[in-house]
Structures are given as C-alpha cells and as structure tokens.
Design a protein around this motif. Structure first.
Motif, PDB file in Angstrom:
ATOM      1  N   ALA A   5      36.972  16.760  19.857  1.00 22.30           N
ATOM      2  CA  ALA A   5      37.919  16.129  18.940  1.00 22.30           C
ATOM      3  C   ALA A   5      37.181  15.576  17.723  1.00 22.30           C
ATOM      4  O   ALA A   5      37.525  15.898  16.588  1.00 22.30           O
ATOM      5  CB  ALA A   5      38.655  15.009  19.655  1.00 22.30           C
ATOM      6  N   LEU A   6      36.143  14.800  17.981  1.00 22.50           N
ATOM      7  CA  LEU A   6      35.414  14.181  16.860  1.00 22.50           C
ATOM      8  C   LEU A   6      34.784  15.285  16.006  1.00 22.50           C
ATOM      9  O   LEU A   6      34.825  15.247  14.786  1.00 22.50           O
ATOM     10  CB  LEU A   6      34.341  13.236  17.414  1.00 22.50           C
ATOM     11  N   TYR A   7      34.249  16.292  16.720  1.00 22.55           N
ATOM     12  CA  TYR A   7      33.655  17.442  16.044  1.00 22.55           C
ATOM     13  C   TYR A   7      34.687  18.045  15.085  1.00 22.55           C
ATOM     14  O   TYR A   7      34.457  18.195  13.881  1.00 22.55           O
ATOM     15  CB  TYR A   7      33.243  18.452  17.114  1.00 22.55           C
ATOM     16  N   LEU A   8      35.900  18.283  15.634  1.00 16.52           N
ATOM     17  CA  LEU A   8      36.975  18.857  14.820  1.00 16.52           C
ATOM     18  C   LEU A   8      37.294  17.918  13.658  1.00 16.52           C
ATOM     19  O   LEU A   8      37.452  18.336  12.514  1.00 16.52           O
ATOM     20  CB  LEU A   8      38.228  19.063  15.671  1.00 16.52           C
ATOM     21  N   TYR A   9      37.353  16.618  13.999  1.00 19.30           N
ATOM     22  CA  TYR A   9      37.689  15.624  12.977  1.00 19.30           C
ATOM     23  C   TYR A   9      36.718  15.753  11.803  1.00 19.30           C
ATOM     24  O   TYR A   9      37.125  15.925  10.661  1.00 19.30           O
ATOM     25  CB  TYR A   9      37.596  14.227  13.596  1.00 19.30           C
ATOM     26  N   LYS A  11      34.901  18.307  11.043  1.00 16.31           N
ATOM     27  CA  LYS A  11      35.130  19.601  10.391  1.00 16.31           C
ATOM     28  C   LYS A  11      36.291  19.501   9.409  1.00 16.31           C
ATOM     29  O   LYS A  11      36.171  19.771   8.234  1.00 16.31           O
ATOM     30  CB  LYS A  11      35.431  20.666  11.451  1.00 16.31           C
ATOM     31  N   LEU A  12      37.428  18.998   9.946  1.00 14.76           N
ATOM     32  CA  LEU A  12      38.635  18.964   9.120  1.00 14.76           C
ATOM     33  C   LEU A  12      38.391  18.139   7.865  1.00 14.76           C
ATOM     34  O   LEU A  12      38.731  18.541   6.765  1.00 14.76           O
ATOM     35  CB  LEU A  12      39.797  18.383   9.924  1.00 14.76           C
ATOM     36  N   THR A  13      37.768  16.987   8.047  1.00 13.09           N
ATOM     37  CA  THR A  13      37.543  16.128   6.878  1.00 13.09           C
ATOM     38  C   THR A  13      36.651  16.853   5.876  1.00 13.09           C
ATOM     39  O   THR A  13      36.932  16.870   4.686  1.00 13.09           O
ATOM     40  CB  THR A  13      36.875  14.807   7.300  1.00 13.09           C
ATOM     41  N   THR A  14      35.600  17.514   6.388  1.00 12.58           N
ATOM     42  CA  THR A  14      34.720  18.232   5.459  1.00 12.58           C
ATOM     43  C   THR A  14      35.523  19.303   4.730  1.00 12.58           C
ATOM     44  O   THR A  14      35.355  19.517   3.535  1.00 12.58           O
ATOM     45  CB  THR A  14      33.557  18.917   6.210  1.00 12.58           C
ATOM     46  N   VAL A  15      36.425  19.961   5.475  1.00 11.79           N
ATOM     47  CA  VAL A  15      37.221  21.010   4.835  1.00 11.79           C
ATOM     48  C   VAL A  15      38.071  20.395   3.726  1.00 11.79           C
ATOM     49  O   VAL A  15      38.140  20.893   2.618  1.00 11.79           O
ATOM     50  CB  VAL A  15      38.121  21.717   5.866  1.00 11.79           C
ATOM     51  N   MET A  16      38.691  19.270   4.041  1.00 11.95           N
ATOM     52  CA  MET A  16      39.617  18.692   3.070  1.00 11.95           C
ATOM     53  C   MET A  16      38.863  18.194   1.843  1.00 11.95           C
ATOM     54  O   MET A  16      39.356  18.282   0.735  1.00 11.95           O
ATOM     55  CB  MET A  16      40.394  17.548   3.716  1.00 11.95           C
ATOM     56  N   THR A  17      37.662  17.704   2.056  1.00 11.98           N
ATOM     57  CA  THR A  17      36.852  17.292   0.905  1.00 11.98           C
ATOM     58  C   THR A  17      35.807  18.375   0.620  1.00 11.98           C
ATOM     59  O   THR A  17      34.651  18.093   0.393  1.00 11.98           O
ATOM     60  CB  THR A  17      36.126  15.971   1.230  1.00 11.98           C
ATOM     61  N   VAL A  23      36.139  26.313  -5.153  1.00  8.45           N
ATOM     62  CA  VAL A  23      37.556  26.690  -5.053  1.00  8.45           C
ATOM     63  C   VAL A  23      38.100  27.012  -6.436  1.00  8.45           C
ATOM     64  O   VAL A  23      38.769  28.023  -6.644  1.00  8.45           O
ATOM     65  CB  VAL A  23      38.380  25.558  -4.404  1.00  8.45           C
ATOM     66  N   VAL A  24      37.764  26.152  -7.405  1.00 11.11           N
ATOM     67  CA  VAL A  24      38.222  26.377  -8.780  1.00 11.11           C
ATOM     68  C   VAL A  24      37.765  27.743  -9.256  1.00 11.11           C
ATOM     69  O   VAL A  24      38.553  28.567  -9.725  1.00 11.11           O
ATOM     70  CB  VAL A  24      37.673  25.284  -9.730  1.00 11.11           C
ATOM     71  N   MET A  26      36.783  30.362  -7.590  1.00  8.42           N
ATOM     72  CA  MET A  26      37.414  31.494  -6.892  1.00  8.42           C
ATOM     73  C   MET A  26      38.809  31.731  -7.436  1.00  8.42           C
ATOM     74  O   MET A  26      39.201  32.865  -7.705  1.00  8.42           O
ATOM     75  CB  MET A  26      37.472  31.221  -5.394  1.00  8.42           C
TER      76      MET A  26
ATOM     77  N   GLU B  82      33.272  26.524   8.164  1.00  4.00           N
ATOM     78  CA  GLU B  82      34.729  26.367   8.026  1.00  4.00           C
ATOM     79  C   GLU B  82      35.228  27.286   6.920  1.00  4.00           C
ATOM     80  O   GLU B  82      36.282  27.890   7.027  1.00  4.00           O
ATOM     81  CB  GLU B  82      35.124  24.941   7.651  1.00  4.00           C
ATOM     82  N   ILE B 155      44.814  15.645  15.609  1.00  2.09           N
ATOM     83  CA  ILE B 155      44.318  16.981  15.970  1.00  2.09           C
ATOM     84  C   ILE B 155      45.136  17.565  17.110  1.00  2.09           C
ATOM     85  O   ILE B 155      45.629  18.688  17.029  1.00  2.09           O
ATOM     86  CB  ILE B 155      42.829  16.901  16.389  1.00  2.09           C
ATOM     87  N   PHE B 156      45.333  16.765  18.158  1.00  8.00           N
ATOM     88  CA  PHE B 156      45.941  17.328  19.364  1.00  8.00           C
ATOM     89  C   PHE B 156      47.458  17.292  19.330  1.00  8.00           C
ATOM     90  O   PHE B 156      48.122  17.756  20.255  1.00  8.00           O
ATOM     91  CB  PHE B 156      45.405  16.603  20.601  1.00  8.00           C
ATOM     92  N   PHE B 195      46.221  13.170   8.173  1.00 10.12           N
ATOM     93  CA  PHE B 195      44.797  12.958   7.913  1.00 10.12           C
ATOM     94  C   PHE B 195      44.597  12.135   6.644  1.00 10.12           C
ATOM     95  O   PHE B 195      43.806  11.192   6.603  1.00 10.12           O
ATOM     96  CB  PHE B 195      44.071  14.293   7.802  1.00 10.12           C
ATOM     97  N   GLN B 199      42.914   8.421   6.239  1.00  8.13           N
ATOM     98  CA  GLN B 199      41.815   8.091   5.321  1.00  8.13           C
ATOM     99  C   GLN B 199      42.206   6.983   4.345  1.00  8.13           C
ATOM    100  O   GLN B 199      41.388   6.157   3.973  1.00  8.13           O
ATOM    101  CB  GLN B 199      41.387   9.352   4.563  1.00  8.13           C
ATOM    102  N   MET B 269      44.726  30.129  -2.425  1.00  7.58           N
ATOM    103  CA  MET B 269      43.626  29.389  -3.047  1.00  7.58           C
ATOM    104  C   MET B 269      44.146  28.300  -3.984  1.00  7.58           C
ATOM    105  O   MET B 269      43.600  27.198  -4.043  1.00  7.58           O
ATOM    106  CB  MET B 269      42.715  30.354  -3.819  1.00  7.58           C
ATOM    107  N   LEU B 273      43.481  24.450  -3.951  1.00  9.53           N
ATOM    108  CA  LEU B 273      42.998  23.762  -5.154  1.00  9.53           C
ATOM    109  C   LEU B 273      43.769  22.457  -5.372  1.00  9.53           C
ATOM    110  O   LEU B 273      43.188  21.403  -5.628  1.00  9.53           O
ATOM    111  CB  LEU B 273      43.163  24.684  -6.362  1.00  9.53           C
TER     112      LEU B 273
END
Lengths: 508, 508
Positions: A5-9, A11-17, A23-24, A26, B82, B155-156, B195, B199, B269, B273
């Motif tokens: 769960a924490l691992y995912l957490y 991950k998700l946060t890194t993805v969101m930030t 991204v721009v 691409m 990710e 998450i869950f 999420f 935050q 994308m 963005l």
C-alpha cells in the motif's frame, strides 16, 4: 500488503507530481505530428511538398520558436538518442519497405543491386577516403587521424534508404526504386563491415589477407543477416499456418497481428544482438512475411497488417523529419561551424565534390557491366536512368541528423526524375503484381485461386527472367508453399473470403 | 559537414558498441510476449487459463530463472517505471475498452455506474481508512501518519478496470461488465480527487465546507475530463470528415489511422498535462471515436483501426501481466515482508477483510437504490448479480504491481460468474448492436443505410429506455451526425463499399 500500500502510495504520488516538462514536450510533439499529417494532406497536390518536407519546415519553425522561448538555450523539446532512432523508428520503416517491395522487380535486379551495394560502396569509400586524406591536409582542420578519414569515407559512401523512399516512387519508377533502395539496404551491411574494419584492422597498408578477411566479413555478415531475416519470416508463417487456420475464435485477428509485429521486431533485435546488419535482416523478414505469412492470416488481419506496417513507417518518417527540422538549428553544432565559416564551407563543398566523383566512379562502370550481363533490352539501364541513380544516390545519412541535408537533394531529385523519365507517369496506372500485399483485390474478390486481373502483364514480365525465376517458382510451389502457406496455398476455408471475414468480424 | 561527419562517426560507433545488456533483455521480453500469445492460444479451450494468467506464470518462471542466473540479485530484465505503465501501456487498454464498449448498455446504466464509482468508492474509502486507523494501532507497524491510512483507504477503495476486462466478458455478461468496468473507470477520477484531498486538506476533522469543496473538485474533474475526451473525439471526426471524404489518394488510409491513433493519445496526454483523470478522458474519447470518427474513414481504415486498437491493448495487457509475474518475487519486497511474516500476513488479511466489508457496504445498498429508480424488471440488478459485482470488484491495483494479487480474485471470479449466472452462455451467440465497431457486418454487406440484421433486437432493447435515449437519438440524427458524420451519415461514395475498398486498396 501494507508495505504494498505504502509502496503504491509513493508510486501514485510520484506519478501525480511526475515530470511536468516531459509531459508538455510529448503533448507538443504529438500535436505537431497531427499537424504535419493534416497539412501534408492539404498540400497533397503540390509537386514540391510532401509530408516529410512539411514536417521539416514545421520542425524548423518550432525550433525557432523554442529557441526564442528558451532564450537561445536549445531548439529541442525531446532528447533524440540513437536508440530512439535505431530501436524504434528505423525498424518499421525498413520492414514496411520490405513488406511492400515489388519482389520480382527486386530480385530480377539482385545482382546489379549487390554490385552497387557492395562493390560500388567500396569504390566510393576508397575514393572519398583518399580524397579526404589528400585535400584535408591543405585546409588544416584540427588533427584528424587516418581512422577519421576512413570513417568519413564510410559514412559518405553509404546511401540512405529512408530518403530513397521519400523521393523515388515504386509505382512510377520501379527499376530505379529497386536499384537505389536496394543499394541503400545492402550497403548498410557494407558500412557495418567497413566500420568494424576501421576499428580492428590497420587499413593504412592493406595486403591480400586483410582484403580477403574483409571480403569474408562482408559475406558472413550479409548471408547471416539475410538468413536470420528469412528464418524469422518463415517461422512466423509456419506458426500462424499451424495455429490459426480455420479457427474463428475471439481475438484470433489480434493474435495474428500481434504475432507478426512482434516477430518482425524480434528479428531486428536479434540481428542487433548478434551485431549483424539489422536493416538487412528486417528487410528480408518483411519480404518473406509478405510472401508467406501474410497469406496465412485471416481476411481482416491482411487488411490490418498491411496498413499497420504502412502507418507505423509513415509516422516514423514524419517523426524523424520533424525532429531533424528542430535539430537543424542546434546551437552547439552551429557554434562549431561559426568558429570558422570559411573552413566549414570549404570542407562541405570538398566533401560534396568527393561524393559526386566517388559515386560517378562506380555507377556508370557498374551499370555498363550489368548491362552486359542482361540479355533483354528492357532490363538494361539507360544512360538517363544511370544519371538518376547517380544523383538520387547522393542522399546521405545513416543517422537522422544527416536527413536535413538529404532533403535538399531529395527536392531536386523528384523534378529530375520527371525531367529525365517522362514515361514514368503512365506506369503508375498499372496495378502492382498481386503477389505483394499492395494489391488486395484478388483475395477480396474471392477468386483467390483463379487468374488475377493482371496475370497477362505478370506473364509478360516473367518471360525475360524465365531462367532463375521459373525454377524458383517451381520450387516455391512444390516445396515452400505447401509448408509455409502463401498465395493460393491458404488452407481451404468454407465460404467466400467475404463470408469468412464477416463471420470472423463477429467473433473477434 | 566535416563536423557532421565526425559527429556521425561518434554516433555510429556508440550505436555499434551500444548497451548490450538492454538489447538482450529486450530480445528476451519480446520473445516471451510471442510465447505468451502462442501458448495462450493453445490453451484457448481451457476455462481456467487465459493469456493474462499464462503471461503471469511465464513471468514467474522467467523471474525464478533470472533470480538463479543473477545469483539472487534481481528477478527483472526490464526496469518498469510508472511512466512505462501510465504513458504507454494504460492508454491503449482504456481507449480500446471505450472504443469497443456497448454504448447503449453503458449509458443506460450510467446513473448506477456513477453511484458506484463516486458514492460507493467514497463509502468504502471511509470504511477502509477508519478500519485501518482503528486496527493498525493493535499490531504496531512502524509509525503511520493519518495521511498514510487515508492513502491506503484511497488505494484499496478503487477497483481496477484492466482486471475487470480480464475476468468479465462483455458478450457473456453485458450488464455486469458495464457496471463493474464503468465503476472502475469512474472511480479513477474519485481516487485522483481523494489523493489531492489527502495532500491538500486536513481530513482528520472534516466540516461541511471541506466536504463541499471535495464534491466540487470531483464534479470539476469528472466533467472536465469527460468534456476533453469528447472534444478530442469530435475534433478527429470533424477533421477526417472534412479532409478525407471521397478522395481515394495514396496513403489516405495510413493518414486516417495515424490521425486517429495520435489524436486519441493526444487526448490522454493533454488530460495528464492538465492533471485531470486521463483514464476518463481517453475512455470517452474512445466512445466518441467509435460513434462518429470510425464511420467517416475508408473501409480499410475501419478494419485496421478496429484491430489496431484491440491488438495494442492486447499486447499491453500481456506485457503488464508478464512483468507482474517477474516482479512477484522481487527481492527487496519480500525481504521487507520476511522481516515480520506474522505481521505482514496479519496486515494483509486485515486489509482483505476491510475491503470485503467496505465493498459490501455500498454494493448492496446502492444496488437497492438504483433498483428503485428502474421501472422495467429487466434492468433491475438481481441479488446474484449484486454478489458478483461485490466479488468481481474486489480486484485492486491502479498500478501494475497490484495486479499479481488481483489475478487470484480473477481466477475465482470466472467460475463464480458461471455458477451464479448460467444463462450468460446463451447471450454470447447474439450479435452486438451494429453501432459499435464490434459488428462489422453491415457496412461490408453494402446495406449501410438499410436495416441491419439485428434491428429488431435493437428496437426491443430500446423500448424500456425510450425516454432519454429516444431524445438523444433524435438530437444525434438531426444535429450531431450531419456535422461529425457517423453511421448512416457517411458521405455518399459511388459504388458499393466493396468496390470502394478494392479501388482504395489499389491506390493506397
């Protein structure tokens, strides 16, 4: 699972930030690709413009824009590594070329292509290298070792197959296309050999053994790469023939398409792995797949694969030219040039002259040679065509960066072709031989085993090459096709192809 | 140009001596993908096995193998970021789901889906978070902040749409599929909101304003994402309708396919963005493209796009499961677990229990609620179905890592569906409504504007929803389709679709 769960957490946060800049860029790049396609289509009628040139210009404009916005730091929005080019962009382009190539036309001129690709490249390599060694002493540019001169020779003696696809049209000028493009594919192997030679041998004084070694290297590389490609193609044909015949189950089409794409790509990567000529491998894999595999798959898979490969190579080409446009005003590059403009111009023009000479030095003699071997007048290479080959082959750049310069030649080649070969336009109206995926009419009309519309022309075009082609065809029909499938040897499926495909579309 | 030459020389040499390890791993991975497809096909008849499980098992074996060869260092051959998942693998899967979804079925249950996706997720989020906060104190695992508990809840409480596609079949159980998968798509937006809330807000003591803010966030995110997706889809439809009608020029098919793929990806994308819910966006983009764009393109483009999207998502799914199989015995992860096996098991089972409770706490009440709203008996959700939804939705894992656990539930879901809903088998034989790309029969048979075979069934299935659907259809026919094209509104092209396509295949 809490750990999870924490691992995912995280991950998700890194993805969101996640990295906003990438991204721009691409987004911008994908949007530009769309723009290129649309504009390229709107300018369809224009003889001077095609997608590639549009992409090049759009890339330039974007580059200028970025250059100003970033305050002259960089003109790129994506970092373009060789991997991106050699691992993702080049394979679909070359594979599609092999998949769509007119096989009869190609193999009829095989000896000539080999002559140009191997011997010719070697000749111009020597001329360019020696010329560079001789003249570069005069205008003193840095300290270039002998190896560097040979490298220059190897680079500029190799034509670029991607550019050939841009400026020569298979339907308009089949002979020229097969010759120049074939040369471009074959001399990839040559240049690989030359580069290895430069790294391993001392080429300042070559004796017979070294020469024989090089010849051996080339033959090994050429044969190994070709065999690998053919093997991959035949394997895919065999697997699909054994697995999928008749079963109209869910996803069968998706499976077939996925398998063809993946195995084609696998052949390229395997060739890279064994440090062979991946271009040769994937090219021959494409030829074999279009000859066997393509005929074993379901109706819808044929349409799909044909267009998937074309589209992939289409996007890859636009991508390359778009990037090249941006890269054309790469700061560092021009800084180096601007340090000594006179010298750079001198070097460039000198190289250009050397390329012209080096190419002329083998195109005309070798064409003469190959004309001696041909019996029928129709196959001989006229002087006009020789000139076109000489000029069209000037396009350089095994790496995308060089494409920017090629396009200049490309622009002048199209009109040249029209000027020298006015008859070429009429050829276009003829349908392509039904053995290639290009002509889809026959299976769709359900007369799969009956005589296709253009049989007569096929027969006519067969006459001159009755020799080898005749026996190959016999071998193909009696041995290969029964095992690997192919046109006319697709296992019998009840109902016409139409019914079948409809049925199939239901189940997929 | 001399500078160029040396530049190229460096490049080429770097390419030839490029990272050998990565080439090896790519070869292995592509080969494994092929193996998965072939084996998955051979095991087609087996009810317990599908491509995903095959990929999972093969991945496991490979992982073990690598683990031994690398001396227990790692079980991976590719580093799975990710980005690889969110930027390359997820978009095709979700887009294809939208492209192939039965639109009528989906929109008829739209309110129920929204209930499950938004309210339901919120309910189970609260239950799981509170449960975690309450129980985790007992078995002391590290120092978890309130935010971590809420993250676990977020998450869950989210189901995974990718796994739903694996275990529920649209043809066998259309209602369940649309409910569970739809929930999976919608609750992506919910979890993104949650999420952000975790935050930004202090959720330990929520007052009305915060709640309203959260609601506002959700509505904004949901509407913005949806609108973006719809806009992208309509734009592609409009462009292709305006540009390509009737012109049967070279590459037109490749252009259309390329444009559809690129614009679909662009929508995803762009959504990333603007930090919206990219999954929602690309899902609705797929729906719109299948309703309008797909009907504006040439015959061959329809076959191609349909199968391209299916194949892409097919490969992406296999890729994910293959990787998950390898990752399942990731050393670091298990080391953490093995440090306190009793605790880990406790935590896992506790979470499992919480998920079960949290899900039960909204599936049954909300189903009851939605049954009150439905008039016709046919649309009500029976208890059996509620149980299946409750169970099927247990599949967790917005990130690929979690898929390993999901598959376990997946394995048990298929038999459950068969057990609880025996009638489902018969449904499969019915053709899917001709408005989706799934059924390709109508245009191909040339009766594009005539009544399709399954019109009667369509009409029957329309009766209960005459209300909204009737007016939407009127609006669609009178306003939307004339502008954006669509079935029956494809511009008139002389000759039957067959002729047209043959002609087209000549020119392409």
């Amino acid at each position: 699972m809490a750990v999870e769960a924490l691992y995912l957490y995280d991950k998700l946060t890194t993805v969101m930030t996640s990295d906003h800049a990438s991204v721009v860029s691409m987004n911008l790049f994908v949007a530009l690709l769309c723009a290129c396609i649309i504009i390229g289509h709107l300018l369809e009628e224009n003889r001077w413009i095609n997608e590639s040139i549009t992409a090049l210009l759009i890339g330039l404009c974007t580059g200028v824009f970025i250059l100003f916005t970033t305050g002259g730091k960089s003109s790129h929005i994506l970092v373009f590594s060789e991997d991106l080019f050699f691992i993702y962009l080049l394979p679909p382009i070359i594979f599609n070329a092999g998949f769509q190539v007119k096989k009869k036309q190609f193999f009829r001129n095989f000896m000539t292509i080999m002559l140009f690709g191997a011997v010719g490249t070697l000749i111009s390599f020597c001329i360019i290298s020696l010329g560079a060694i001789h003249f570069f002493q005069k205008l003193d540019i840095g300290s270039l070792k002998i190896g560097d001169f040979l490298a220059i020779g190897a680079i500029f003696s190799a034509t670029d197959s991607v550019c050939t696809l841009q400026v020569l049209n298979q339907d308009e000028t089949p002979l020229l296309y097969s010759l120049v493009f074939g040369e471009g594919v074959v001399n990839d192997a040559t240049s690989v050999v030359l580069f290895k030679a430069i790294q391993n041998f001392d080429l300042s004084h070559i004796d017979l053994t070294t020469a024989l070694q090089l010849l051996g290297n080339f033959l090994y590389l050429f044969i190994a790469s070709t065999v690998l490609g053919i093997f991959a193609g035949l394997l895919s044909a065999f697997i699909i023939k054994k697995l999928y015949f008749g079963k109209l189950i869910r996803h069968s089409t998706d499976r077939e398409v996925a398998l063809m794409v993946l195995m084609a790509y696998l052949s390229y990567m395997l060739s890279e792995l064994f440090s062979l000529s991946a271009i040769l491998t994937v090219f021959f894999c494409g030829i074999v797949m279009s000859h066997y595999t393509w005929h074993n798959v379901t109706e819808s898979s044929r349409v799909t694969t044909k267009h998937v490969f074309a589209t992939l190579s289409f996007i890859a080409e636009i991508f390359i030219f778009l990037y090249v446009g941006m890269d054309a005003l790469d700061i560092e590059k021009w800084r180096i040039v601007s340090q000594s403009p006179r010298k750079s111009i001198g070097v460039s023009s000198l190289l250009l002259a050397l390329i012209l000479v080096g190419r002329a030095a083998f195109v005309f003699p070798l064409s003469f040679l190959s004309n001696l071997l041909k019996k029928s007048q129709s196959e001989k290479i006229e002087l006009k065509q020789q000139v076109t080959i000489w000029w069209a082959g000037l396009m350089r750049g095994a790496v995308s960066i060089a494409l920017a310069y090629n396009q200049a030649f490309g622009l002048m080649t199209k009109p040249l072709v029209r000027l020298l070969l006015p008859w070429s336009k009429h050829v276009m109206s003829l349908p392509s031989p039904p053995s290639t995926p290009k002509s889809f009419t026959v299976p769709l009309l359900g007369s799969q085993n009956g005589p296709p519309p253009s049989t007569l022309r096929m027969l006519l075009s067969c006459i001159p090459t009755r020799g080898v082609h005749h026996y190959w065809r016999k071998f193909d029909d009696s041995v290969m096709r029964p095992v690997f499938g192919g046109r006319g040897f697709v296992p019998y499926v009840p109902g016409s192809p139409l019914e079948q495909s409809v049925h199939q579309w239901h189940c997929t």
